[in-house]
Scaffold this motif. Structure first.
Motif, PDB file in Angstrom:
ATOM      1  N   PHE A  71       0.841  -1.194   0.000  1.00  0.00           N
ATOM      2  CA  PHE A  71       0.000   0.000   0.000  1.00  0.00           C
ATOM      3  C   PHE A  71       0.873   1.240   0.000  1.00  0.00           C
ATOM      4  CE2 PHE A  71       0.992   0.716   4.353  1.00  0.00           C
ATOM      5  CZ  PHE A  71       0.713  -0.422   5.096  1.00  0.00           C
ATOM      6  N   GLY A  72       0.241   2.403  -0.175  1.00  0.00           N
ATOM      7  CA  GLY A  72       0.966   3.649  -0.399  1.00  0.00           C
ATOM      8  C   GLY A  72       1.826   4.101   0.762  1.00  0.00           C
ATOM      9  N   ILE A  73       2.871   4.818   0.440  1.00  0.00           N
ATOM     10  CA  ILE A  73       3.811   5.353   1.434  1.00  0.00           C
ATOM     11  C   ILE A  73       4.010   6.839   1.159  1.00  0.00           C
ATOM     12  CG2 ILE A  73       5.016   3.221   2.008  1.00  0.00           C
ATOM     13  CD1 ILE A  73       7.063   3.889  -0.160  1.00  0.00           C
ATOM     14  N   ALA A  74       2.904   7.554   0.978  1.00  0.00           N
ATOM     15  CA  ALA A  74       2.966   8.954   0.554  1.00  0.00           C
ATOM     16  C   ALA A  74       3.746   9.837   1.517  1.00  0.00           C
ATOM     17  CB  ALA A  74       1.551   9.500   0.382  1.00  0.00           C
ATOM     18  N   SER A  75       3.769   9.472   2.796  1.00  0.00           N
ATOM     19  CA  SER A  75       4.452  10.317   3.781  1.00  0.00           C
ATOM     20  C   SER A  75       5.937  10.009   3.901  1.00  0.00           C
ATOM     21  CB  SER A  75       3.789  10.153   5.152  1.00  0.00           C
ATOM     22  OG  SER A  75       3.904   8.810   5.596  1.00  0.00           O
ATOM     23  N   ALA A  76       6.421   8.988   3.173  1.00  0.00           N
ATOM     24  CA  ALA A  76       7.843   8.640   3.246  1.00  0.00           C
ATOM     25  C   ALA A  76       8.708   9.815   2.806  1.00  0.00           C
ATOM     26  CB  ALA A  76       8.131   7.420   2.373  1.00  0.00           C
ATOM     27  N   PHE A  77       9.762  10.070   3.554  1.00  0.00           N
ATOM     28  CA  PHE A  77      10.735  11.140   3.301  1.00  0.00           C
ATOM     29  C   PHE A  77      10.147  12.540   3.538  1.00  0.00           C
ATOM     30  CE2 PHE A  77      12.157   7.623   0.550  1.00  0.00           C
ATOM     31  CZ  PHE A  77      13.425   7.433   1.071  1.00  0.00           C
ATOM     32  N   LEU A 103       2.060  10.795  -6.635  1.00  0.00           N
ATOM     33  CA  LEU A 103       2.967   9.751  -7.081  1.00  0.00           C
ATOM     34  C   LEU A 103       2.352   8.367  -6.833  1.00  0.00           C
ATOM     35  CD1 LEU A 103       5.707   9.032  -8.277  1.00  0.00           C
ATOM     36  CD2 LEU A 103       6.665   9.078  -5.961  1.00  0.00           C
ATOM     37  N   THR A 104       1.679   8.225  -5.699  1.00  0.00           N
ATOM     38  CA  THR A 104       0.983   6.971  -5.402  1.00  0.00           C
ATOM     39  C   THR A 104      -0.063   6.664  -6.472  1.00  0.00           C
ATOM     40  OG1 THR A 104       1.304   7.317  -3.022  1.00  0.00           O
ATOM     41  CG2 THR A 104      -0.380   5.735  -3.678  1.00  0.00           C
ATOM     42  N   ARG A 105      -0.755   7.706  -6.933  1.00  0.00           N
ATOM     43  CA  ARG A 105      -1.743   7.533  -7.998  1.00  0.00           C
ATOM     44  C   ARG A 105      -1.088   7.003  -9.271  1.00  0.00           C
ATOM     45  NH1 ARG A 105      -6.601   6.125  -9.886  1.00  0.00           N
ATOM     46  NH2 ARG A 105      -7.296   7.381 -11.645  1.00  0.00           N
ATOM     47  N   GLY A 144      -0.017  -0.271 -12.128  1.00  0.00           N
ATOM     48  CA  GLY A 144      -0.263  -1.641 -11.694  1.00  0.00           C
ATOM     49  C   GLY A 144       0.707  -2.151 -10.651  1.00  0.00           C
ATOM     50  N   PHE A 145       1.254  -1.259  -9.836  1.00  0.00           N
ATOM     51  CA  PHE A 145       2.220  -1.673  -8.827  1.00  0.00           C
ATOM     52  C   PHE A 145       1.560  -2.307  -7.598  1.00  0.00           C
ATOM     53  CE2 PHE A 145       5.492   1.798 -10.203  1.00  0.00           C
ATOM     54  CZ  PHE A 145       5.732   1.095 -11.365  1.00  0.00           C
ATOM     55  N   PHE A 146       0.274  -2.013  -7.368  1.00  0.00           N
ATOM     56  CA  PHE A 146      -0.426  -2.508  -6.182  1.00  0.00           C
ATOM     57  C   PHE A 146      -1.149  -3.818  -6.481  1.00  0.00           C
ATOM     58  CE2 PHE A 146      -0.111   2.054  -5.501  1.00  0.00           C
ATOM     59  CZ  PHE A 146       0.235   2.144  -4.157  1.00  0.00           C
ATOM     60  N   PRO A 147      -1.532  -4.571  -5.428  1.00  0.00           N
ATOM     61  CA  PRO A 147      -2.385  -5.745  -5.655  1.00  0.00           C
ATOM     62  C   PRO A 147      -3.693  -5.318  -6.316  1.00  0.00           C
ATOM     63  CG  PRO A 147      -1.496  -5.768  -3.423  1.00  0.00           C
ATOM     64  CD  PRO A 147      -1.142  -4.445  -4.003  1.00  0.00           C
ATOM     65  N   GLN A 148      -4.253  -6.179  -7.139  1.00  0.00           N
ATOM     66  CA  GLN A 148      -5.475  -5.828  -7.854  1.00  0.00           C
ATOM     67  C   GLN A 148      -6.629  -5.501  -6.905  1.00  0.00           C
ATOM     68  OE1 GLN A 148      -6.341  -8.989 -10.627  1.00  0.00           O
ATOM     69  NE2 GLN A 148      -4.851  -8.258 -12.135  1.00  0.00           N
ATOM     70  N   ASP A 149      -6.692  -6.195  -5.773  1.00  0.00           N
ATOM     71  CA  ASP A 149      -7.778  -5.963  -4.830  1.00  0.00           C
ATOM     72  C   ASP A 149      -7.329  -5.098  -3.654  1.00  0.00           C
ATOM     73  OD1 ASP A 149      -6.060  -7.815  -3.773  1.00  0.00           O
ATOM     74  OD2 ASP A 149      -7.621  -9.105  -2.922  1.00  0.00           O
ATOM     75  N   VAL A 150      -6.427  -4.153  -3.909  1.00  0.00           N
ATOM     76  CA  VAL A 150      -5.859  -3.349  -2.840  1.00  0.00           C
ATOM     77  C   VAL A 150      -6.929  -2.610  -2.044  1.00  0.00           C
ATOM     78  CG1 VAL A 150      -5.482  -1.329  -4.322  1.00  0.00           C
ATOM     79  CG2 VAL A 150      -4.075  -1.640  -2.272  1.00  0.00           C
ATOM     80  N   ALA A 151      -8.040  -2.244  -2.669  1.00  0.00           N
ATOM     81  CA  ALA A 151      -9.079  -1.473  -1.989  1.00  0.00           C
ATOM     82  C   ALA A 151      -9.851  -2.320  -0.982  1.00  0.00           C
ATOM     83  CB  ALA A 151     -10.047  -0.879  -3.014  1.00  0.00           C
ATOM     84  N   THR A 152      -9.876  -3.624  -1.178  1.00  0.00           N
ATOM     85  CA  THR A 152     -10.682  -4.491  -0.311  1.00  0.00           C
ATOM     86  C   THR A 152      -9.863  -5.558   0.400  1.00  0.00           C
ATOM     87  OG1 THR A 152     -11.171  -5.932  -2.202  1.00  0.00           O
ATOM     88  CG2 THR A 152     -12.742  -4.164  -1.731  1.00  0.00           C
TER      89      THR A 152
END
Length: 505
Positions: free
Chosen positions: A232-238, A271-273, A279-287
């Motif tokens: 999952f996203g790491i938007a706050s990294a750095f 950037l996460t978007r 397609g970097f995330f799992p297909q069912d990342v939302a659930t």
């Protein structure tokens, strides 16, 4: 003549016994020789008077042991029944109680605990945190018992943590949970699956910014079709450090102004978007609920991970493969770190004193802690030295940070012998959040916070996983928050923060 002598000897012995008995029955008592012996005698009598009534000739209390239930954020591990049986032998002997762990799959934990609390279920202890089974929210609802007075009965437990740590656990001035003694320095980072790092010749040391992850994730996407580059996203990294208050508000401790957190992470969300669209995330990342099975199957390349000494070895023991870590921020001890893992006593508990006595026992008894964390020697692990073990494949394991004092933990393969000394050094050297002692009183804006929390729960997963356009999502989020009292809560936080700072001077 010999017979007469024997008779006289017997009579003389009888006279001596009678004399001793008469002396013992007289009102005269020998005074203790000094104050220390007097104190020992008094303490002995007090101790005996407080001991449970026992059957004659037995050390076993006649009272039935108190049964305590403890909700944990974990699926039931293998060999759990045998481990708990052995643990209860220790617990019953030490505090005349027995323990029942109520295992809950992590994906179901929030819902299960909400049901337990709303129904008034009687239970004793529950794992709680800032990120799951909300510690602050539940404390404010009255679901947890204030522990300040009870903690005074357990000086070893109270003295285990610095006063600043206990301050970080306060809600409206009261302590409602016992922080688990572990790595208190909150240092963000990301683990990478080592076999793929080696395979694609990735240099973790070259990752210095969030954008540096993009090319790394692309390599995994191109070369490993069955593997998700990131969980999952790491938007706050750095990003710069901010002291968090009430969901998406934060304190800029340089200016002591309350700010709206997403404003600081907009670039990271965008950037996460991009990562989601690639397609970097799992297909069912939302659930997705059961990430543990996905990770253990080797189908995830990277995931956020709080950094600490021995982290790689601990992750290998949990997931079954080697990882390397990328540190993405400074080590800080803040309220979030303190509330990242606690155990609270339910307001419905019939035995709160005994429940805290159990927490104290788990935190101070090394044998019991390691039993609950690693299982049974010979069945679940092999002991290779006094403090080092080798877990057996596919055996019992529980996360020690979830229920106890990690400084009592055995050392795992890959961990340095003095890993816990290193952890203490990191804790001691970490920056203390300047706002750790600030306790926000939610009472004036309780209704608004409840609405904001619900709105965040709706929109944060969307932003964190890049599911929708960032500008539109942030705009809709802020619009809903404004209608729910965003400005009122921000002003109240600022008002209380200013008052708190003035009182410190």
């Amino acid at each position: 003549m010999t017979k007469m002598k024997r008779s006289m000897t017997v009579m003389l012995a009888l006279f001596m016994v009678v004399g001793l008995l008469l002396t013992g029955c007289s009102g005269k008592k020998e005074e203790p020789k000094n104050e220390a012996s007097q104190a020992d005698a008094t303490q002995s009598n007090e101790t005996k008077s407080n001991e449970p009534v026992t059957e004659e000739g037995s050390n076993t209390p006649t009272e039935e042991p108190v049964k305590l239930t403890w909700y944990v954020y974990s699926a039931e591990p293998k060999n759990a029944a045998a481990v708990l049986q052995k643990a209860n032998e220790i617990i019953q002997e030490k505090i005349n109680a027995t323990l029942e762990f109520k295992y809950v799959n992590p994906g179901d934990y929030n819902a299960k605990m909400q049901l337990a609390m709303s129904s008034g279920e009687e239970y004793d202890i529950a794992f709680t945190a800032s990120w799951v089974n909300s510690y602050s929210e539940n404390a404010n609802k009255g679901a947890y018992l204030a522990l300040d007075d009870l903690l005074e009965k357990f000086p070893d437990l109270k003295g285990m943590l610095k006063e600043e740590i206990w301050d970080g656990a306060r809600i409206n001035g009261k302590i409602y949970g016992v922080p688990n003694n572990q790595i208190m320095a909150d240092q963000p980072g990301v683990w990478l699956k080592k076999d793929l790092v080696d395979k694609y010749q990735i240099d973790p040391g070259s990752i210095k910014s969030l954008t540096d992850f993009t090319s790394v994730f692309q390599k995994i996407k191109d070369g490993e079709p069955g593997v998700s580059a990131i969980r999952f996203g790491i938007a706050s990294a750095f990003a710069d450090y901010y002291s968090s208050v009430v969901d998406l508000f934060a304190i800029d401790t340089k200016t002591w102004k309350v700010v709206y957190t997403p404003d600081q992470y907009t670039d990271g969300y965008k950037l996460t978007r991009e990562w989601y669209e690639k397609g970097f995330f799992p297909q069912d990342v939302a659930t997705l609920k059961d990430e543990a099975s996905l990770i253990k199957a080797g189908k995830v390349f990277s995931r956020y991970s709080r950094q600490k000494p021995g982290n790689e070895a601990a992750l290998k023991a949990t997931n079954g493969f080697d990882v390397v870590s990328v540190v993405t921020g400074p080590a800080v001890i803040n309220k979030g770190a303190v509330t990242s893992t606690l155990n609270a006593i339910s307001a419905t508990s019939k035995h709160p004193d005994k429940a805290l006595e159990l927490i104290n026992l788990v935190d101070t008894n090394k044998e019991l802690f390691n039993l609950l964390k690693f299982g049974i020697e010979g069945q679940d692990y092999t002991k290779v030295s006094d403090n080092r073990i080798e877990p057996k494949p596919d055996s019992y394991a529980m996360a020690g940070w979830m229920f106890g004092n990690e400084f009592n933990s055995y050392v795992l393969p890959g961990q340095d012998d003095n890993v816990w000394d290193q952890t203490k050094v990191l804790n001691d050297s970490a920056m203390i959040d300047p706002a750790i002692g600030f306790v926000f009183d939610r009472t004036p804006v309780e209704n608004e916070i409840a609405q904001l929390t619900a709105i965040n729960a709706e929109y944060l997963p969307v932003l964190s996983n890049g599911l929708e356009d960032v500008d539109k999502t942030l705009s809709a989020l802020l619009e809903k928050r404004k209608a729910a009292g965003h400005d009122k809560v921000l002003a109240e936080v600022q008002k209380q923060l200013d008052a708190w700072r003035a009182a410190q001077q």
